[in-house]
Motif scaffolding. Structure first.
Motif, PDB file in Angstrom:
ATOM      1  N   SER B 262       0.591  -1.031  -0.003  1.00 55.44           N
ATOM      2  CA  SER B 262      -0.032  -0.009   0.024  1.00 55.44           C
ATOM      3  C   SER B 262       0.767   1.193  -0.009  1.00 55.44           C
ATOM      4  N   ILE B 263       0.661   1.928  -0.949  1.00 54.59           N
ATOM      5  CA  ILE B 263       1.461   3.297  -0.970  1.00 54.59           C
ATOM      6  C   ILE B 263       1.169   4.180   0.136  1.00 54.59           C
ATOM      7  N   ASP B 264      -0.225   4.239   0.326  1.00 52.03           N
ATOM      8  CA  ASP B 264      -0.531   5.329   1.508  1.00 52.03           C
ATOM      9  C   ASP B 264      -0.513   4.748   2.939  1.00 52.03           C
ATOM     10  N   GLY B 265      -0.419   3.577   2.909  1.00 51.15           N
ATOM     11  CA  GLY B 265      -0.638   2.952   4.445  1.00 51.15           C
ATOM     12  C   GLY B 265      -1.973   2.667   4.842  1.00 51.15           C
ATOM     13  N   LEU B 266      -2.145   1.461   5.532  1.00 47.77           N
ATOM     14  CA  LEU B 266      -3.656   1.098   5.933  1.00 47.77           C
ATOM     15  C   LEU B 266      -3.522   1.497   7.538  1.00 47.77           C
ATOM     16  N   ARG B 267      -4.459   2.376   7.679  1.00 48.15           N
ATOM     17  CA  ARG B 267      -4.583   2.905   9.059  1.00 48.15           C
ATOM     18  C   ARG B 267      -5.440   2.047   9.866  1.00 48.15           C
ATOM     19  N   SER B 268      -6.515   1.650   9.558  1.00 51.34           N
ATOM     20  CA  SER B 268      -7.597   0.911  10.410  1.00 51.34           C
ATOM     21  C   SER B 268      -7.883  -0.447  10.077  1.00 51.34           C
ATOM     22  N   HIS B 269      -8.366  -1.083  11.043  1.00 52.30           N
ATOM     23  CA  HIS B 269      -8.814  -2.513  10.903  1.00 52.30           C
ATOM     24  C   HIS B 269      -9.826  -2.611   9.481  1.00 52.30           C
ATOM     25  N   ALA B 270     -10.552  -1.560   9.166  1.00 56.70           N
ATOM     26  CA  ALA B 270     -11.538  -1.413   8.144  1.00 56.70           C
ATOM     27  C   ALA B 270     -10.654  -1.464   6.672  1.00 56.70           C
ATOM     28  N   TRP B 299       0.089 -14.422   8.466  1.00 57.59           N
ATOM     29  CA  TRP B 299      -0.035 -13.241   8.030  1.00 57.59           C
ATOM     30  C   TRP B 299       1.028 -12.315   8.598  1.00 57.59           C
ATOM     31  N   ILE B 300       1.884 -11.480   7.635  1.00 59.44           N
ATOM     32  CA  ILE B 300       2.839 -10.624   8.265  1.00 59.44           C
ATOM     33  C   ILE B 300       2.318  -9.330   7.662  1.00 59.44           C
ATOM     34  N   PHE B 301       2.353  -8.471   8.904  1.00 55.67           N
ATOM     35  CA  PHE B 301       1.990  -6.954   8.608  1.00 55.67           C
ATOM     36  C   PHE B 301       3.236  -6.159   8.751  1.00 55.67           C
ATOM     37  N   THR B 302       3.609  -5.626   7.599  1.00 57.73           N
ATOM     38  CA  THR B 302       4.726  -4.551   7.845  1.00 57.73           C
ATOM     39  C   THR B 302       4.602  -3.104   8.081  1.00 57.73           C
ATOM     40  N   ARG B 303       5.160  -2.432   8.899  1.00 63.96           N
ATOM     41  CA  ARG B 303       4.792  -0.868   9.035  1.00 63.96           C
ATOM     42  C   ARG B 303       5.795  -0.016   8.244  1.00 63.96           C
ATOM     43  N   PHE B 304       5.470   1.190   7.853  1.00 66.14           N
ATOM     44  CA  PHE B 304       6.420   2.028   7.445  1.00 66.14           C
ATOM     45  C   PHE B 304       7.731   1.948   8.069  1.00 66.14           C
ATOM     46  N   SER B 305       7.571   1.880   9.344  1.00 61.97           N
ATOM     47  CA  SER B 305       8.688   1.764  10.268  1.00 61.97           C
ATOM     48  C   SER B 305       9.425   0.451  10.236  1.00 61.97           C
ATOM     49  N   LYS B 306       9.002  -0.345   9.328  1.00 64.18           N
ATOM     50  CA  LYS B 306       9.735  -1.744   9.085  1.00 64.18           C
ATOM     51  C   LYS B 306       9.481  -2.519  10.402  1.00 64.18           C
ATOM     52  N   GLN B 335      -7.065  -8.490  17.387  1.00 66.09           N
ATOM     53  CA  GLN B 335      -6.083  -8.257  18.114  1.00 66.09           C
ATOM     54  C   GLN B 335      -4.820  -7.560  17.731  1.00 66.09           C
ATOM     55  N   LEU B 336      -4.853  -7.240  16.282  1.00 64.24           N
ATOM     56  CA  LEU B 336      -3.648  -6.521  15.751  1.00 64.24           C
ATOM     57  C   LEU B 336      -3.630  -4.897  16.005  1.00 64.24           C
ATOM     58  N   PRO B 337      -2.690  -4.372  16.710  1.00 59.82           N
ATOM     59  CA  PRO B 337      -2.729  -3.110  17.112  1.00 59.82           C
ATOM     60  C   PRO B 337      -2.555  -2.313  15.745  1.00 59.82           C
ATOM     61  N   MET B 338      -3.334  -1.204  15.555  1.00 58.22           N
ATOM     62  CA  MET B 338      -3.194  -0.328  14.538  1.00 58.22           C
ATOM     63  C   MET B 338      -2.642   0.921  15.063  1.00 58.22           C
ATOM     64  N   ASP B 339      -1.372   1.150  15.654  1.00 54.55           N
ATOM     65  CA  ASP B 339      -0.995   2.467  16.157  1.00 54.55           C
ATOM     66  C   ASP B 339      -0.215   2.909  14.931  1.00 54.55           C
ATOM     67  N   SER B 340       0.151   2.386  13.968  1.00 55.98           N
ATOM     68  CA  SER B 340       1.108   2.847  13.088  1.00 55.98           C
ATOM     69  C   SER B 340       0.537   2.371  11.548  1.00 55.98           C
ATOM     70  N   PRO B 341       0.510   2.978  10.403  1.00 56.70           N
ATOM     71  CA  PRO B 341       0.247   2.320   9.219  1.00 56.70           C
ATOM     72  C   PRO B 341       0.709   1.312   8.647  1.00 56.70           C
ATOM     73  N   VAL B 342       0.160   0.295   7.953  1.00 57.71           N
ATOM     74  CA  VAL B 342       0.630  -0.767   7.478  1.00 57.71           C
ATOM     75  C   VAL B 342       0.813  -0.602   5.911  1.00 57.71           C
ATOM     76  N   GLU B 343       2.235  -0.781   5.628  1.00 61.23           N
ATOM     77  CA  GLU B 343       2.800  -0.642   4.368  1.00 61.23           C
ATOM     78  C   GLU B 343       2.496  -2.062   3.413  1.00 61.23           C
ATOM     79  N   ASN B 344       2.769  -3.214   3.887  1.00 59.71           N
ATOM     80  CA  ASN B 344       2.937  -4.337   3.032  1.00 59.71           C
ATOM     81  C   ASN B 344       2.347  -5.247   3.980  1.00 59.71           C
ATOM     82  N   ILE B 345       1.198  -6.151   3.218  1.00 60.61           N
ATOM     83  CA  ILE B 345       0.626  -7.422   3.946  1.00 60.61           C
ATOM     84  C   ILE B 345       1.012  -8.600   3.222  1.00 60.61           C
TER      85      ILE B 345
END
Lengths: 1092, 536
Positions: B262-270, B299-306, B335-345
């Motif tokens: 995701s270029i913009d990042g995924l910010r919520s569970h929705a 499932w691996i969720f990678t944040r912008f912060s890596k 149960q996944l915390p969404m404190d920072s946007p997800v870049e890659n799923i």
């Protein structure tokens, strides 16, 4: 209140019962039971032991009635107990067990429901309903069983209360059943052990039976230890009185004792117009006249009269006649046989040609054979040629039928090694640990050492019980190792001597006048067409039944073959060459031959019966036998008994007159005079116990039995105190008394009675005489009788070569199946013929093939390999065996070329179909004519070389192949090859040792052909090294064994630095340093022979 | 074509963890290989197991495990696959394992043979599959059979590490680039024993005096075909490259692996819903095409912060249903915390089983089982793997051993599937559920008390004496009742107060009088009463 236990399983219900029959009877008596029934599962194997115990208790004034019975499992998982009330019911039960057993393979039985009301009609029956847990059992089966049994007149419904969760419902079920069937109820205990402490052993037996670890058995084990003989007050609380009283009612109806069994030998041997004693007298008189050439000495006549009187008095005539009949058959069939053991004490046996030892040669002690006081049946062991004993056995079966003749059983019991292995497995121990423990039994009486072994083995890794804190009996807290060690040791000790299964006796036959199955149950042995009775020789003896031992002896086969070969020598030993000399027989061999005794004094006895072992050979030059009786002493002296009792050296010193012969008193002189004051024979030891320690006749007899069973049950110890006290009170020294006891221990299973030694000495002399005068025949016959004796064919051939006999190689063109003798046309009377090795030495070749080769060659000689293959119908494995043994070298040149040709033979169509080895004669004749035709028409067809000539094998390759495929070589000895190179070039050869002085340092090398660690040698290992000149005896003391453990265990070729130990002409090397030189053999892998 | 064979002479020993103890691998009761410690104690290949035990009191003998070797070879082949696309896992007549790869076409890619061989050597020497690396020998030739033979002769390029195993071939170091070496000469000089054929044929060759392979190959083919079977002649042809030598090529294990950026990042569970559905659809298509079911998904969720969040879902029963997988994934995602946007799923699945095409019975319990396993997975997803328990039954007289608890697992589902859930207990008089630890009962005036109420022995005793080899137990069990009617107490006052000697005449007729039933026992060793269970 009293009680009779009617359902009791002994340890003769193998791997179920956890107590001996004797223990059950004794405990029942102690608890005040009125009676006890031994009811092993479809078996009467334990009843005689129980009977003997009950009789013993009766003598001690403690009475308990023994009831004979048996238990059977029914298809509805219920149990049926059958009890014998009188002799005819016993016979019914015995026949029924036989019926069930004979339907199945060894160790199993098959009961058909319909049998119950027909074959078990009169016995008392107790039906114990099962829990019916088996999902395969339909309720209908139960109803069928119950319906069938309800017609039985003497049936009870049994109830056993064992503190289980369903006690109540089972009682209700039994009650309803009894009411429906209108049968009384009775209490019974399903006893498996005499005391509750045997529960661990019972569980262990179950684990062994199920072949799994205890911890995995779960509900298959008894839930508690209530299956034991419970005290009367406890029984009173748990059973209604009526059920307990009923046990006594049943016991009252049983009054059969095994003593009532009357045994009758077959009567058909006696002619109709004569009585048995008359006929026996007639045969003995005829025999005596023949033995003594119609001039029977007065003393002998008196002895015959005495013996016959006693035989008649004890009704043993039929027994002698039966043995005589068997021996007559053997002689008629030209099967060599000879009685041994105590029978050689009887002149009657000598006159009946059962034994061969002239009574004038030894001190005949007829009482040792039969004694009125002892009142036990005589024991006649007859040896037959081992290769032809089966003919004798089949004769007995044919003459008396399988209904009337069967082999006695041998009870295979737990010994230390098997006990360690099985208990270890049940406890879930690693097999490596149990293997280690069983190898080293030094820990046996040292629990601490065992614990150390457990620690070393890291045992806790294998037992999945982290909270293992209790040893079951003490209840004290231990660590893991200690508690397992305690349990393990206790269980191993308990299980020792427990019967494992029944096997067939080596040759003990029991023959009866009527059907044997009505006397004792008969079951199938593992060998096809063999049946065994359920009693062993001790049981048979205890009941006074008679058995004949039909034994096999390899040396008799060899002697028979030696005589046959010797009789083919061209006119040797004849005074003038004009008439044909009489054939040489056992009887015609001259007594006291000087050359024979000279040979024995020189320790030249390899292959000679009984005196060929290393220890015997070492003794011969020291004992210097010159007369027959010296041989009797020689073979009895070099035995564990006299060696352990330290009797050997005193005897030698006295014989060499280096020590005066003295006797403590006149009584001792009478016993020991003929052996220079040193007890050597079993009879002397017993007699000593009587004259020196005051044993009565009965006690002496018990002592004799204890000696015979020493090692099995340890009863000999109970006589130690009495013997020592008796001798000390009669002013004998403690040292002398101790030595006598040591002798008794040694005599246990290994001592020789004088009569037995005399029988064997006769064969020693005969075989030695043949070796001395007909050595070629001697070696050929020995090899033709293999496997037997101490030495391999290789060692025998090397000995023959040392006796300057020409040995000719195995050759398919010239060799018969057996080794044969070849006389040259210029044969001189005193020279020996050449010995041609037989095809029997070719490993992997069957006798049938060997005989086919002989037959094909008899028509005309073979032309090439293909000719042999075709005419002798050789399959691939026959061919390979012959080629590998180099038996075809005369046809193809050498092994490599033979193999090259052989592989091509398959590519060519072989003309005739291969026939199997079982072809009858007609087929063989047809094949012969076909083969002959083939040989003529295809004579030149088979050029299997394809113009390729392969290089010959090297000498070392040939030697290697010789050893591998025939076990011997006629080429150079491997040591002769190695001798050319250091370090072997610097080693002394066997022949050189004769020139070395006592205590001199020496280096030797040789191939290890024997490793021996006799129990009597206090840990010393004897090695035999073979080189090109002979066998070198090496002694390795204990301190060296640990240091050179690897070399001792692994070496095939050893270099030993040591010291010469000389005693007369006997040379040993005491090993100092051992070096493993096996690599030098370059792949010459020779199997070593280990004697233990 | 150049075939490189990697021969692993010590594989039977290397499949086990290295040990400081003396260890020997045995086959048919004979030592096949042993480690250095054992060798120092005199153990050598060819000795019998019993002689080894006699020589060393501490030696550990392990039976050879061909299955483990096979497994390890597969893993190695997967690693070697990076060097060539033609890889063969090879097993010879003596069950010795090796891996062959065609390197002719890879030489340029890896900058020549020396570099390639060194890389391979490093890979084998420093291998994650073995703490000490694998002992190995290389054999290079133009045919598979010749390469394999040379590797076993250790005539090839060898960079065997310092460690040695006794019984393995002696190593010989050749550091020169052996591609130019005359390999055929080595084949001709190789001993006959190295031929990969039946023992019987080697024996026949030796019987005829042939010691080197060249001596056999020098003979006219017509004489050989007359004497040896077709398989051996074929082998010789393949050795010389006269005929084709078809092999089953190694193919690496297949697994599903897809990711969405995701270029913009995924910010919520929705925001996560859509990409997750897309990835699951791809997975289900993958499964459908291959007729597979997966047993786990990651499932691996990678944040912008890596930073990464990993969710592993182990399935109680293999699945291929989109709905089920989605439902389970959603529970986890909650149960996944969404404190920072997800870049890659990233979605992966590595373990599959074939879809069962078997027809099931009309009334089979498979359906029920499937529902149950989904429910179980949902509970575990929500509450954690250690949240679900099951009843475990075992054959034992001791109650606490026969009934116990364990974590819920796949075995339980298999039992449901096979209708094996009937508790194996023929004893009607035991409660199914027992107290975790038996509770000691108080005694007062020869009366047993539970919660200060008097217990009455109704049935028993059932005596249990077992497990003497671990903890000696001797217990008398009774069913005891708590009365609810005072008149009944009068009725039963005649019961013998000594419970050990109770008769068993009491029966069910009084059931109606009791408030509740208990299962109690008297410990005959500790002389104490305990409560172990309660009847429902």
């Amino acid at each position: 209140m009293s009680y009779a236990e009617l359902h009791c399983i002994s340890n003769f219900t193998f791997l179920r019962g956890a107590s001996r029959p004797e223990e059950l009877v004794n405990t029942a008596c102690e608890l005040g039971y009125q009676a006890i029934a031994i009811t092993d599962e479809c078996s009467l194997a334990g009843v005689v032991k129980a009977h003997v115990k009950a009789k013993q208790l009766e003598k001690e004034g403690r009475h308990i009635k023994l009831i004979i019975g048996s238990e059977f499992k029914l298809p509805d998982s219920s149990t049926l107990i059958a009890l014998a009330t009188n002799k005819s019911r016993y016979q019914e039960l015995s026949a029924f067990i036989t019926l069930c057993r004979k339907r199945s393979i060894k160790g199993e039985y098959q009961l058909l429901l319909n049998d119950l009301n027909i074959h078990l009609e009169h016995c008392l029956l107790i039906y114990v309903p099962g829990a019916n847990k088996n999902p395969l059992t339909s309720p209908n089966t139960s109803q069928d069983v119950q319906l069938l049994l309800s017609h039985h007149e003497n049936l009870w419904v049994g109830y056993q209360r064992l503190y289980q969760h369903d006690d109540e419902s089972r009682y209700q079920k039994a009650y309803q059943l009894a009411t429906t069937m209108n049968k009384p109820m009775v209490a019974c205990g399903n006893v498996h052990m005499h005391c509750h402490k045997r529960k661990p052993l019972q569980d262990t037996l179950t684990a062994i039976k199920k072949n799994t670890a205890l911890s995995l058995l779960g509900n298959q084990l008894f839930s508690n230890s209530e299956n034991y003989l419970r005290p009367l007050d406890k029984l009173k609380k748990i059973y209604p009185p009526a059920l307990l009283n009923e046990t006594l009612n049943i016991a009252d109806r049983c009054h059969f004792s095994l003593e009532e069994l009357r045994y009758e030998y077959p009567h058909e041997l006696v002619p109709p117009n004569l009585k048995a004693d008359q006929y026996l007298l007639q045969l003995v008189t005829q025999g005596a006249n023949k033995r003594w050439n119609n001039q029977v000495p007065e003393k002998i006549q008196q002895q015959i009269k005495r013996e016959l009187t006693l035989i008649k008095e004890l009704n043993y005539e039929y027994f002698f006649l039966t043995v005589h009949d068997i021996v007559c058959f053997a002689r008629q069939e030209n099967i060599l046989c000879q009685g041994r053991g105590s029978a050689a004490n009887s002149v009657v046996c000598y006159c009946l040609f059962i034994t061969e030892v002239d009574p004038s040669r030894i001190a005949v002690l007829f009482e040792r054979f039969i004694s009125k006081e002892r009142n036990e049946p005589p024991d006649i062991d007859v040896d037959f040629e081992h290769e032809r004993r089966e003919e004798v056995i089949q004769y007995i079966y044919k003459k008396y039928s399988r209904e009337r003749a069967a082999l006695a059983a041998t009870v295979i019991s737990y010994r230390s090694r098997s006990a360690i292995r099985d208990v270890g497995k049940a406890l879930g121990l690693n097999t490596q640990i149990t293997e280690k423990l069983s190898r080293s039994l030094g820990w046996w009486d040292k629990p601490d050492e065992l614990q150390q072994q457990f620690y070393k083995c890291g045992l806790d890794a294998d037992i999945n019980h982290p909270n293992l804190t209790h040893a079951y009996q003490s209840g004290k807290t231990h660590d893991n190792h200690a508690s397992i060690a305690t349990l393990f040791m206790q269980l191993v000790h308990e299980i020792m001597g427990f019967p494992r299964h029944l096997s067939q006796h080596v040759g003990g036959f029991i023959i009866s006048n009527g059907p044997l199955s009505r006397l004792v149950p008969i079951e199938n042995a593992s060998m096809p067409e063999r049946t065994v009775i359920q009693w062993d020789k001790d049981d048979i003896e205890a009941l006074g039944l008679l058995k004949v031992d039909i034994l096999a002896l390899g040396m008799l086969s060899a002697i028979q073959k030696m005589l046959a070969l010797a009789n083919n020598y061209p006119l040797k030993n004849t005074p003038n060459n004009s008439s044909t000399p009489p054939p040489i027989t056992l009887a015609s061999i001259p007594d006291g031959d000087r050359a024979t005794y000279d040979m024995l004094c020189n320790a030249d006895s390899i292959g000679v019966f009984q005196v060929e072992s290393r220890a015997q050979i070492a003794m011969l030059p020291r004992l210097k036998p010159r007369v027959f009786y010296d041989l009797v002493i020689q073979i009895a002296l070099v035995r564990p008994g006299p060696i352990q009792g330290e009797m050997v050296h005193p005897f030698l010193r006295r014989r060499e007159k280096r020590e005066p012969v003295s006797y403590e008193n006149e009584a001792i002189r009478t016993v020991l005079e003929r052996t220079l004051g040193v007890p050597i024979f079993q009879e002397q030891v017993i007699k000593l116990a009587m004259v020196a320690a005051g044993f009565s006749g009965g006690e002496a007899d018990q002592l004799r039995r204890a000696m015979a069973s020493w090692g099995k049950n340890g009863t000999l110890w109970q006589f130690r105190e009495k013997l020592l006290d008796g001798m000390l009170s009669r002013n004998y020294s403690k040292d002398f008394a101790e030595r006598i006891f040591e002798q008794m221990k040694g005599f246990g299973s290994y001592g020789f009675p004088e009569s037995h030694a005399a029988s064997f000495a006769l064969l020693v002399y005969v075989s030695a005489w043949l070796k001395c005068h007909y050595p070629a025949a001697f070696y050929a016959a020995l090899i033709n009788s293999q496997p037997m004796g101490f030495y391999s064919p290789s060692q025998l051939i090397q000995d023959a070569q040392r006796h300057h006999i020409d040995i000719l190689p195995i050759d398919v063109q010239l060799s018969d199946w057996d080794c044969s003798l070849h006389f040259s046309s210029t044969h001189k009377p005193l020279s020996q013929p050449a010995l041609r090795l037989g095809l029997r030495l070719v490993k992997g070749l069957s006798m049938a093939t060997g005989k086919r080769i002989e037959a094909a060659r008899a028509m005309h000689s073979f032309r090439h390999l293909a000719d042999v293959i075709e005419r002798a119908q050789l399959n691939q494995s026959d061919r390979l065996a012959l080629i590998r043994a180099d038996a075809t070298a005369s046809l193809s040149g050498h092994r490599h070329q033979s193999h090259w040709q052989n592989l091509a033979a398959d590519a060519e169509p072989i003309m005739y179909e291969r026939t199997n080895a079982n072809n009858n004669k007609t087929n063989q004749d047809n094949n012969r004519s076909k083969a002959s035709l083939a040989a003529n028409t295809h004579d030149t067809r088979q050029d299997l070389n394809d113009n390729i000539t392969l290089p010959e094998p090297s000498e070392i390759q040939d030697i290697q192949a010789d050893y591998r495929h025939t076990g011997l070589t006629l080429r150079r000895h491997p040591m002769a090859l190695l001798r050319e190179h250091p370090p072997f070039s610097r080693c002394k050869r066997c022949i050189d040792l004769n020139l070395l002085q006592h205590k001199r340092f020496v280096v030797i090398a040789g191939i290890v052909t024997g490793r021996q660690q006799p129990g009597t040698a206090s840990g010393v290992i004897f090695l035999t090294l073979e080189d090109e000149t002979g066998n070198i005896n090496v002694i390795v003391w204990k301190n060296r064994q640990e240091q050179y453990r690897e070399e001792l265990l692994k070496s095939k070729l050893l270099l030993i630095k040591g010291v010469v130990e000389r005693n007369a002409s006997v040379i040993h090397i005491i090993a100092g340093q051992l070096v493993d030189c096996s690599n030098a053999l370059q792949g010459l892998l020779l199997p070593s022979r280990d004697f233990h | 074509m150049y075939w490189l064979c990697i021969y692993l002479p010590a594989l039977p020993l290397e499949v086990f963890e290295p040990s400081k103890q003396a260890v020997a691998i045995i086959e048919n009761q004979q030592v096949l290989l042993c480690n250095d410690v054992a060798a120092k104690q005199g153990i050598e290949p060819g000795l019998t197991a019993s002689t080894s035990l006699a020589l060393s009191s501490t030696i550990v003998l392990i039976n050879r495990e061909p299955e483990k070797e096979q497994q390890l070879i597969k893993h190695l082949a997967e690693q070697i696959y990076q060097f060539s696309s033609q890889v063969v896992a090879y097993k010879n007549h003596n069950q010795e394992q090796s891996v062959l790869l065609e390197i002719g076409s890879s030489l340029r890619l890896f900058n020549g043979a020396d570099s390639l061989l060194k890389k391979l050597h490093t890979m084998l020497y420093k291998n994650p599959l073995s703490e000490t690396g694998f002992q190995h020998f290389f054999g290079l030739a133009q045919t598979i059979k010749a390469a394999e033979l040379l590797a076993r002769c250790s005539k090839g390029y060898s960079l065997a590490q310092e460690k040695t195993y006794h019984g393995a071939e002696n190593k010989k170091k050749h550091t020169h680039p052996f591609v130019q070496h005359n390999h055929w000469h080595d084949v001709m000089q190789a001993p006959v024993q190295k031929l990969d054929c039946q023992e019987k044929i080697i024996r026949q060759c030796l019987d005829m005096g042939f010691n080197k392979i060249g001596e056999i190959l020098a003979l006219p083919t017509s004489t050989l075909t007359k004497r040896f079977n077709l398989n051996f002649i074929n082998y010789l042809d393949k050795l010389q490259g006269k005929t084709q030598d078809p092999q089953i090529w190694f193919t690496p294990k297949e697994y599903f692996h897809r990711e969405i950026f995701s270029i913009d990042g995924l910010r919520s569970h929705a925001d996560l819903q859509q990409p997750i559905k897309k990835l699951l659809t791809m997975l289900c298509d993958y499964l459908l095409q291959r007729q597979l079911k997966c047993t786990d998904i990651t499932w691996i969720f990678t944040r912008f912060s890596k930073n990464k969040n990993t969710l592993e879902i182990n399935l109680s029963q293999p699945q291929s249903s989109y709905e089920n997988l989605l439902e389970l994934s959603k529970i986890h995602l909650d149960q996944l915390p969404m404190d920072s946007p997800v870049e890659n799923i990233f979605l992966s699945s590595k373990n599959f089983i074939k879809k069962n095409s078997r027809h099931t019975d009309l009334f089979s319990s498979h359906e029920k089982c499937g529902e149950f396993s989904l429910l179980a997975d949902k509970i575990k997803s929500k509450l954690g793997d250690m949240s679900l328990w099951q009843l475990k039954t075992k054959e034992s007289h001791l109650p606490e051993k026969s009934n116990s608890m364990e974590y819920f697992g796949k075995q339980y589902l298999n039992k449901i599937k096979n209708n094996e859930m009937n508790i194996v207990n023929d004893n009607d008089y035991r409660p199914a559920w027992l107290l975790q630890t038996p509770v000691p009962l108080k005694e007062k005036n020869k009366c047993l008390l539970f919660n200060n109420n008097k217990l009455h022995l109704i049935k028993g005793p059932e005596r249990i004496q077992c497990d003497w080899w671990s903890n000696r137990d001797s217990r008398d069990y009774f069913i005891a009742g708590l009365a609810n009617k005072s008149d009944y107490l009068k009725k039963t006052s005649s019961i013998n107060e000594n419970p050990n000697e109770q008769t068993i005449i009491n029966s069910y007729e009084n059931v109606g009088c009791w408030e509740s039933f208990y299962w109690i026992y008297y410990d005959r060793i500790k002389k104490t009463w305990y409560l172990q269970g309660e009847f429902s």
